[in-house]
Design a protein around this motif. Structure first.
Motif, PDB file in Angstrom:
ATOM      1  N   MET A   1      -1.421   2.036  -1.004  1.00  0.00           N
ATOM      2  CA  MET A   1      -2.693   2.141  -0.346  1.00  0.00           C
ATOM      3  C   MET A   1      -3.530   0.952  -0.784  1.00  0.00           C
ATOM      4  O   MET A   1      -3.448   0.496  -1.919  1.00  0.00           O
ATOM      5  N   ILE A   2      -4.321   0.472   0.135  1.00  0.00           N
ATOM      6  CA  ILE A   2      -5.162  -0.685  -0.147  1.00  0.00           C
ATOM      7  C   ILE A   2      -6.580  -0.375   0.315  1.00  0.00           C
ATOM      8  O   ILE A   2      -6.789   0.139   1.410  1.00  0.00           O
ATOM      9  N   ARG A  16     -12.657  -0.866   3.895  1.00  0.00           N
ATOM     10  CA  ARG A  16     -11.845   0.085   4.653  1.00  0.00           C
ATOM     11  C   ARG A  16     -10.565   0.371   3.874  1.00  0.00           C
ATOM     12  O   ARG A  16     -10.091  -0.455   3.103  1.00  0.00           O
ATOM     13  N   VAL A  17     -10.036   1.559   4.117  1.00  0.00           N
ATOM     14  CA  VAL A  17      -8.817   2.000   3.445  1.00  0.00           C
ATOM     15  C   VAL A  17      -7.668   1.844   4.435  1.00  0.00           C
ATOM     16  O   VAL A  17      -7.734   2.345   5.556  1.00  0.00           O
ATOM     17  N   VAL A  18      -6.632   1.113   4.021  1.00  0.00           N
ATOM     18  CA  VAL A  18      -5.471   0.867   4.883  1.00  0.00           C
ATOM     19  C   VAL A  18      -4.195   1.229   4.127  1.00  0.00           C
ATOM     20  O   VAL A  18      -4.212   1.459   2.924  1.00  0.00           O
ATOM     21  N   ASP A  19      -3.093   1.262   4.852  1.00  0.00           N
ATOM     22  CA  ASP A  19      -1.787   1.616   4.274  1.00  0.00           C
ATOM     23  C   ASP A  19      -1.855   2.948   3.534  1.00  0.00           C
ATOM     24  O   ASP A  19      -1.351   3.085   2.416  1.00  0.00           O
ATOM     25  N   VAL A  20      -2.457   3.947   4.182  1.00  0.00           N
ATOM     26  CA  VAL A  20      -2.691   5.234   3.529  1.00  0.00           C
ATOM     27  C   VAL A  20      -1.413   5.993   3.194  1.00  0.00           C
ATOM     28  O   VAL A  20      -1.426   6.884   2.348  1.00  0.00           O
ATOM     29  N   GLU A  21      -0.305   5.647   3.832  1.00  0.00           N
ATOM     30  CA  GLU A  21       0.960   6.321   3.541  1.00  0.00           C
ATOM     31  C   GLU A  21       1.641   5.773   2.289  1.00  0.00           C
ATOM     32  O   GLU A  21       2.488   6.435   1.704  1.00  0.00           O
ATOM     33  N   ASP A  22       1.298   4.556   1.890  1.00  0.00           N
ATOM     34  CA  ASP A  22       1.924   3.923   0.727  1.00  0.00           C
ATOM     35  C   ASP A  22       1.155   4.307  -0.534  1.00  0.00           C
ATOM     36  O   ASP A  22       0.178   3.668  -0.892  1.00  0.00           O
ATOM     37  N   SER A  25       1.421   2.244  -4.709  1.00  0.00           N
ATOM     38  CA  SER A  25       0.552   1.248  -5.340  1.00  0.00           C
ATOM     39  C   SER A  25      -0.835   1.358  -4.727  1.00  0.00           C
ATOM     40  O   SER A  25      -0.997   1.852  -3.609  1.00  0.00           O
ATOM     41  N   LEU A  26      -1.806   0.912  -5.462  1.00  0.00           N
ATOM     42  CA  LEU A  26      -3.191   0.954  -5.009  1.00  0.00           C
ATOM     43  C   LEU A  26      -3.923  -0.232  -5.598  1.00  0.00           C
ATOM     44  O   LEU A  26      -3.826  -0.489  -6.801  1.00  0.00           O
ATOM     45  N   HIS A  27      -4.613  -0.978  -4.755  1.00  0.00           N
ATOM     46  CA  HIS A  27      -5.426  -2.076  -5.253  1.00  0.00           C
ATOM     47  C   HIS A  27      -6.568  -2.361  -4.284  1.00  0.00           C
ATOM     48  O   HIS A  27      -6.597  -1.831  -3.175  1.00  0.00           O
ATOM     49  N   LEU A  28      -7.490  -3.191  -4.725  1.00  0.00           N
ATOM     50  CA  LEU A  28      -8.602  -3.653  -3.903  1.00  0.00           C
ATOM     51  C   LEU A  28      -8.276  -5.074  -3.478  1.00  0.00           C
ATOM     52  O   LEU A  28      -8.001  -5.932  -4.314  1.00  0.00           O
ATOM     53  N   ALA A  29      -8.260  -5.321  -2.167  1.00  0.00           N
ATOM     54  CA  ALA A  29      -7.967  -6.657  -1.631  1.00  0.00           C
ATOM     55  C   ALA A  29      -9.232  -7.243  -1.042  1.00  0.00           C
ATOM     56  O   ALA A  29      -9.900  -6.603  -0.220  1.00  0.00           O
ATOM     57  N   LEU A  30      -9.563  -8.440  -1.461  1.00  0.00           N
ATOM     58  CA  LEU A  30     -10.770  -9.107  -0.976  1.00  0.00           C
ATOM     59  C   LEU A  30     -10.396 -10.184   0.033  1.00  0.00           C
ATOM     60  O   LEU A  30      -9.560 -11.041  -0.250  1.00  0.00           O
ATOM     61  N   ARG A  64      -9.868   9.670  -1.256  1.00  0.00           N
ATOM     62  CA  ARG A  64      -9.045  10.694  -0.609  1.00  0.00           C
ATOM     63  C   ARG A  64      -9.637  11.096   0.746  1.00  0.00           C
ATOM     64  O   ARG A  64      -8.909  11.246   1.723  1.00  0.00           O
ATOM     65  N   ALA A  65     -10.947  11.253   0.790  1.00  0.00           N
ATOM     66  CA  ALA A  65     -11.608  11.638   2.045  1.00  0.00           C
ATOM     67  C   ALA A  65     -11.413  10.583   3.125  1.00  0.00           C
ATOM     68  O   ALA A  65     -11.305  10.909   4.307  1.00  0.00           O
ATOM     69  N   ALA A  66     -11.336   9.321   2.739  1.00  0.00           N
ATOM     70  CA  ALA A  66     -11.137   8.239   3.705  1.00  0.00           C
ATOM     71  C   ALA A  66      -9.682   8.147   4.153  1.00  0.00           C
ATOM     72  O   ALA A  66      -9.402   7.784   5.298  1.00  0.00           O
ATOM     73  N   ALA A  67      -8.750   8.473   3.265  1.00  0.00           N
ATOM     74  CA  ALA A  67      -7.328   8.283   3.556  1.00  0.00           C
ATOM     75  C   ALA A  67      -6.647   9.503   4.162  1.00  0.00           C
ATOM     76  O   ALA A  67      -5.862   9.372   5.108  1.00  0.00           O
TER      77      ALA A  67
END
Length: 110
Positions: A1-2, A16-22, A25-30, A64-67
């Motif tokens: 998730m990103i 925005r939250v993307v790749d919610v199925e993955d 891993s989780l990170h913040l992408a700028l 969680r609410a966003a994804a």
């Protein structure tokens, strides 16, 4: 998730939250935004806060609410719980379980 911070349609950076199925891993992408713009967009979205250029703290409930509404896998909730348990084991989850520490990556060059 990103969680990504990108320039929105009105040229105002948005989170925005993307790749919610993955959930492996989780990170913040700028994207092409300044640290100040990224911090403002992250806080405005309610998803968390930027600590510095390398670390952010995400709000677990807001994430969680966003994804979750966009997740389609039947085992998503189980995998979410496993991701949070793994973060706790690594020391990335706050004591109260409300904040999750994540790494910040620049997506500007991608």
């Amino acid at each position: 998730m990103i969680v990504e911070i990108v320039t929105g349609a009105d040229e105002r950076p948005e989170a925005r939250v993307v790749d919610v199925e993955d959930l492996g891993s989780l990170h913040l992408a700028l994207g092409v935004v300044t640290d100040e713009e990224a911090a403002e967009a992250l806080e405005r979205s309610g998803l968390g806060r930027l600590q510095d250029a390398e670390t952010a703290f995400l709000d677990v409930a807001a994430l969680r609410a966003a994804a979750e509404p966009r997740a389609t896998a039947g085992d998503w909730t189980t995998r979410w719980d496993e991701m949070i348990a793994g973060a706790r084991a690594q020391g990335w989850l706050s004591d109260d379980g409300a904040k999750l520490q994540v790494h910040v990556e620049s997506a500007a060059g991608a």
